[in-house]
Design a protein around this motif. Sequence first.
Motif, PDB file in Angstrom:
ATOM      1  N   ASN A 319       0.833  -1.202   0.000  1.00  0.00           N
ATOM      2  CA  ASN A 319       0.000   0.000   0.000  1.00  0.00           C
ATOM      3  C   ASN A 319       0.868   1.252   0.000  1.00  0.00           C
ATOM      4  OD1 ASN A 319      -2.052   1.828   0.257  1.00  0.00           O
ATOM      5  ND2 ASN A 319      -2.825   1.043   2.185  1.00  0.00           N
ATOM      6  N   ILE A 320       1.841   1.263   0.898  1.00  0.00           N
ATOM      7  CA  ILE A 320       2.728   2.429   0.996  1.00  0.00           C
ATOM      8  C   ILE A 320       3.557   2.594  -0.279  1.00  0.00           C
ATOM      9  CG2 ILE A 320       4.721   3.358   2.226  1.00  0.00           C
ATOM     10  CD1 ILE A 320       3.618   2.097   4.762  1.00  0.00           C
ATOM     11  N   PHE A 321       4.042   1.487  -0.809  1.00  0.00           N
ATOM     12  CA  PHE A 321       4.893   1.565  -1.993  1.00  0.00           C
ATOM     13  C   PHE A 321       4.130   2.132  -3.194  1.00  0.00           C
ATOM     14  CE2 PHE A 321       6.523  -0.342  -5.916  1.00  0.00           C
ATOM     15  CZ  PHE A 321       7.829   0.131  -5.882  1.00  0.00           C
ATOM     16  N   LEU A 322       2.933   1.620  -3.448  1.00  0.00           N
ATOM     17  CA  LEU A 322       2.157   2.109  -4.588  1.00  0.00           C
ATOM     18  C   LEU A 322       1.806   3.582  -4.438  1.00  0.00           C
ATOM     19  CD1 LEU A 322      -0.229  -0.920  -5.197  1.00  0.00           C
ATOM     20  CD2 LEU A 322       1.778  -0.263  -6.520  1.00  0.00           C
ATOM     21  N   ARG A 323       1.370   3.956  -3.244  1.00  0.00           N
ATOM     22  CA  ARG A 323       1.028   5.359  -3.019  1.00  0.00           C
ATOM     23  C   ARG A 323       2.256   6.245  -3.167  1.00  0.00           C
ATOM     24  NH1 ARG A 323      -1.083   6.532   2.800  1.00  0.00           N
ATOM     25  NH2 ARG A 323       1.137   6.179   3.179  1.00  0.00           N
ATOM     26  N   SER A 324       3.374   5.817  -2.601  1.00  0.00           N
ATOM     27  CA  SER A 324       4.602   6.609  -2.689  1.00  0.00           C
ATOM     28  C   SER A 324       5.106   6.691  -4.122  1.00  0.00           C
ATOM     29  CB  SER A 324       5.681   6.019  -1.781  1.00  0.00           C
ATOM     30  OG  SER A 324       5.251   5.982  -0.432  1.00  0.00           O
ATOM     31  N   LEU A 325       5.005   5.584  -4.855  1.00  0.00           N
ATOM     32  CA  LEU A 325       5.488   5.580  -6.236  1.00  0.00           C
ATOM     33  C   LEU A 325       4.679   6.537  -7.106  1.00  0.00           C
ATOM     34  CD1 LEU A 325       7.340   4.377  -8.393  1.00  0.00           C
ATOM     35  CD2 LEU A 325       5.633   2.564  -8.726  1.00  0.00           C
ATOM     36  N   ILE A 326       3.356   6.469  -6.969  1.00  0.00           N
ATOM     37  CA  ILE A 326       2.496   7.360  -7.778  1.00  0.00           C
ATOM     38  C   ILE A 326       2.757   8.815  -7.416  1.00  0.00           C
ATOM     39  CG2 ILE A 326       0.114   8.021  -8.249  1.00  0.00           C
ATOM     40  CD1 ILE A 326      -0.624   5.077  -7.854  1.00  0.00           C
ATOM     41  N   LYS A 327       2.852   9.083  -6.112  1.00  0.00           N
ATOM     42  CA  LYS A 327       3.120  10.454  -5.695  1.00  0.00           C
ATOM     43  C   LYS A 327       4.491  10.916  -6.164  1.00  0.00           C
ATOM     44  CE  LYS A 327       2.027  12.078  -1.755  1.00  0.00           C
ATOM     45  NZ  LYS A 327       1.914  12.321  -0.293  1.00  0.00           N
ATOM     46  N   ALA A 328       5.472  10.016  -6.086  1.00  0.00           N
ATOM     47  CA  ALA A 328       6.826  10.401  -6.498  1.00  0.00           C
ATOM     48  C   ALA A 328       6.879  10.749  -7.980  1.00  0.00           C
ATOM     49  CB  ALA A 328       7.806   9.259  -6.187  1.00  0.00           C
ATOM     50  N   LEU A 329       6.199   9.969  -8.814  1.00  0.00           N
ATOM     51  CA  LEU A 329       6.183  10.271 -10.248  1.00  0.00           C
ATOM     52  C   LEU A 329       5.506  11.612 -10.525  1.00  0.00           C
ATOM     53  CD1 LEU A 329       5.321   6.727 -11.673  1.00  0.00           C
ATOM     54  CD2 LEU A 329       7.549   7.876 -11.645  1.00  0.00           C
ATOM     55  N   GLY A 330       4.372  11.836  -9.865  1.00  0.00           N
ATOM     56  CA  GLY A 330       3.685  13.120 -10.048  1.00  0.00           C
ATOM     57  C   GLY A 330       4.493  14.287  -9.521  1.00  0.00           C
ATOM     58  N   VAL A 331       5.124  14.087  -8.369  1.00  0.00           N
ATOM     59  CA  VAL A 331       5.941  15.143  -7.783  1.00  0.00           C
ATOM     60  C   VAL A 331       7.118  15.475  -8.698  1.00  0.00           C
ATOM     61  CG1 VAL A 331       7.558  15.613  -5.896  1.00  0.00           C
ATOM     62  CG2 VAL A 331       5.259  14.769  -5.393  1.00  0.00           C
ATOM     63  N   LEU A 332       7.769  14.455  -9.253  1.00  0.00           N
ATOM     64  CA  LEU A 332       8.888  14.701 -10.158  1.00  0.00           C
ATOM     65  C   LEU A 332       8.444  15.475 -11.393  1.00  0.00           C
ATOM     66  CD1 LEU A 332      10.805  11.294 -10.001  1.00  0.00           C
ATOM     67  CD2 LEU A 332      11.573  13.510  -9.128  1.00  0.00           C
ATOM     68  N   PHE A 333       7.266  15.166 -11.890  1.00  0.00           N
ATOM     69  CA  PHE A 333       6.760  15.899 -13.045  1.00  0.00           C
ATOM     70  C   PHE A 333       6.613  17.386 -12.725  1.00  0.00           C
ATOM     71  CE2 PHE A 333       3.031  17.722 -15.167  1.00  0.00           C
ATOM     72  CZ  PHE A 333       3.426  17.632 -16.492  1.00  0.00           C
ATOM     73  N   PHE A 334       5.999  17.698 -11.599  1.00  0.00           N
ATOM     74  CA  PHE A 334       5.807  19.098 -11.228  1.00  0.00           C
ATOM     75  C   PHE A 334       7.126  19.767 -10.872  1.00  0.00           C
ATOM     76  CE2 PHE A 334       1.344  17.935 -10.799  1.00  0.00           C
ATOM     77  CZ  PHE A 334       0.718  19.074 -11.294  1.00  0.00           C
ATOM     78  N   MET A 335       8.048  18.990 -10.275  1.00  0.00           N
ATOM     79  CA  MET A 335       9.340  19.583  -9.932  1.00  0.00           C
ATOM     80  C   MET A 335      10.104  19.980 -11.193  1.00  0.00           C
ATOM     81  SD  MET A 335      10.511  17.118  -6.755  1.00  0.00           S
ATOM     82  CE  MET A 335      12.140  17.835  -6.602  1.00  0.00           C
ATOM     83  N   PHE A 336      10.098  19.123 -12.210  1.00  0.00           N
ATOM     84  CA  PHE A 336      10.761  19.485 -13.465  1.00  0.00           C
ATOM     85  C   PHE A 336      10.068  20.663 -14.119  1.00  0.00           C
ATOM     86  CE2 PHE A 336      12.966  15.357 -13.496  1.00  0.00           C
ATOM     87  CZ  PHE A 336      14.204  15.774 -13.965  1.00  0.00           C
ATOM     88  N   LYS A 337       8.760  20.698 -14.002  1.00  0.00           N
ATOM     89  CA  LYS A 337       8.020  21.799 -14.598  1.00  0.00           C
ATOM     90  C   LYS A 337       8.345  23.125 -13.912  1.00  0.00           C
ATOM     91  CE  LYS A 337       3.342  23.352 -15.713  1.00  0.00           C
ATOM     92  NZ  LYS A 337       1.894  23.054 -15.632  1.00  0.00           N
ATOM     93  N   LEU A 338       8.477  23.083 -12.585  1.00  0.00           N
ATOM     94  CA  LEU A 338       8.745  24.311 -11.845  1.00  0.00           C
ATOM     95  C   LEU A 338      10.198  24.766 -12.020  1.00  0.00           C
ATOM     96  CD1 LEU A 338       6.804  23.529  -8.541  1.00  0.00           C
ATOM     97  CD2 LEU A 338       6.103  25.071 -10.381  1.00  0.00           C
TER      98      LEU A 338
END
Length: 832
Positions: A319-338
């Motif tokens: 549960n933690i891994f899937l949630r963290s993985l999805i959040k990490a991918l989304g966070v990386l996308f926004f971080m590169f965008k910013l």
Amino acid sequence: MRRIIVLLFVSVVSLIDVVLTTVFYCQGRKFHQTFKGAFFRYSFTSSVFDLWILCVLRCSVSLGLVLGILLGREIGINRVKSTRTISVFLAGICVMFTLIKLLSVSEHSQLLNNVWFWSLFTWTLVSSVLLVLQWRILGNITVVEPPVLKINCDGDPAESEALLGDKKEENKLEKDKDKKKSDAKSTILRLFSFSKPDWMFISAGFLFLTLSATGEIFIPFYTGKVVDGIVIDKSQKEFTKAIIVMALISVGSAITAGLRGGCMFMANRRLNLRIRNALFSSIVNQEVGFFDTVQTGDITSRLTSDTTTMSDTLGLNVNIFLRSLIKALGVLFFMFKLSWRLTVVTFIGLPCMLAVSKIYGKYYKKLSEEVQDSLASANNVAEEACSTMRTVRSFANEKGEIQRYADKLAVTYKLNKKQALMYSGFVWSNMLFELALTVSVLYYGGHLVIDGALTGGTLISFILYQIQLGDCVDSMGYVYTGLMQAAGASEKVFEYIDRKPQINHQGNLAPDDIQGHIEFKDVCFSYPSRPDVPVLKNISFTVNPGEVIALVGPSGGGKTSCVNLLEYFYTPQSGQVLLDNMSIQLYDHHYLHKQVSLVGQEPVLYARSIEENIRYGLHENEWSDKLIKEAAEMANAHSFITELKDGYKTQTGEKGVQMSGGQKQRIAIARALLRKPRVLLLDEATSALDAESEYLVQQALYKSLSGRTVIIIAHRLSTVERADRIIVIDKGEVIEQGTHKQLLGLKGIYTNLVKRQLLLSDNAWSKDGPNSPGKESGQLTVPQECSCYRRHRSSNRHPSGRISSRHASGNSVLSEEDGTGRENVTFIVGSI
């Protein structure tokens, strides 16, 4: 040959690395001019000469490994294999240096527009990863050594054999280590395979998890919008709009998070029950010998703590891994965008955090296995003490058992302290890395804001995203250690689940009628827990249908082992045990144990009612209240059962603790008789009964033995003398056979056993002893009728004033007058 190919391959890759790096550095032209004066004109922010130097260092390391293997052979390979972690460390340094170089060069935009620079940058990252692969390939080389001579230079073959044995042992340990690593990975994959039936819950949970994590990703982004709306735009409409969107996203994330938790919890509980059922099913189907060698506490520990650790840890961490993985991918996308520059700063610290997690996870897995083993050992002590509390109390050893349990827990506590230290070090190192990373981002981000490359709101959003990314990385690091903990707990569980019983109840023979003819043909047997100790040695005897056979002999001679083989608890090493001229292995498991019933010396009653214990193992169409009552009457149990408050509904307690020994035996006899078996096995079945109850039970048994084959194991003379035939077994061999009178006439082992039981016979209490003049040495005088069924009692007065009273039940009573008119009575229980 394979070794040479591998060495050539690594050398060629290193050469390609040098060539490509040089081409990219020189931009494909003017090699001599590019290197001319490069060292003196070097600038960290504008020159990439250091990346070429880094390439030279990488290739030097690779070629050095190749040279070391060529010179050292097996020693060199072993050193390369044992230093694989160093390759990861060196590759991490190369990656970090390359990213730092990218940030410094980004201050000069003309280099960022150069395709040669990006080619060199990309190839440097790729070659850093190749360094790890080269190191691993070299460590996996198998060296075929020439055969070792049996005789060394000193002429001592033993030394050469010892050296060869040491090498084999080292290779075996290395293989076992690699196998253990692969087993851990396969164990985790197998845990996932156990969750296949729950795919609907898992799919729904994954959907809600994705929605919840995606919603959480947008919160920092709109937080930055709110800051920009207040500080920069100073527009209430803008920041109000951003706040409304944040509120809606938060509500949606909360709802989907709750649904995700419910679905994952259901999948986790179903997995736990499935593993427990699979483990218990496998344990119950194991052969009896398995339980002779494995302690009950170890089994219960696997059924309770280990299965819970497996399922809960797996469900939580997935549960933690899937949630963290999805959040990490989304966070990386926004971080590169910013800001891609701040993202690169963040990536610089990731290798350090991942390395710490890997080292910690590896050691924590080992500690987890040791903790589980120590808890299992402590459970063994607790289970043993609780199941034998009467013995503990009778010997006043409560403090001793408490101390044993405390000593076992002390071992667990030492391991827990190691776990605590490891956990503290892990948290400490992670927090330090996170702090350093945060300070670096703030410093470099402030520099970008001052230069106008970022807004204040964007920097705040990025920092929030960086915090989320750090949390995700931490969570995934915990996931790895958690999965290793689950792997450590599940290895023993899967070992039990996968264990194949050494005795398979695969027989399908179930004839309509069975005669009850039993034959042992040259049977040799040793218990699995003591394979080197022969219990039965080529034993052979036959029991005819309807015959009552008594097995007697000294304790440990092999009598109960014959019953165990007939019950198919064990299989003999050689020989056959036949029932109606067919091996018992061919009979259907349920059919065999319905036709062959056993009453042991220490019968087990379950924590159920008396009625449930009597009809234990029978289907509803195989018993009725009337049949239960008839069986209880035959076992002389009906009278005391009806005197109880709840009658047949009376609870017997755990292991029948609320019943006396005689009551338990009578209930067990009724349980056996209810099945109407063709073969009845009585292993000291009346040993706990008094003379009156034994007489009544035996009378009832002999009335109900018509047409049944009966094998009786007893020490009391009253129990065996009415048998059709008595077989004397000593040290695993049949010594004598015959009726009671025939065996007495042989004056052999059976005669000596009877003599010891009837210790107070006339001959024993003669003034001059059994070997007095006028009597044959060793002669035994036995009354003509020595049967408890006639309730015979003979008394003789000894000249000393003692009165010897012998009950034919086998119990001797010695009473002595003390001159005051009173008798001091001593009961001596004899045995054969």
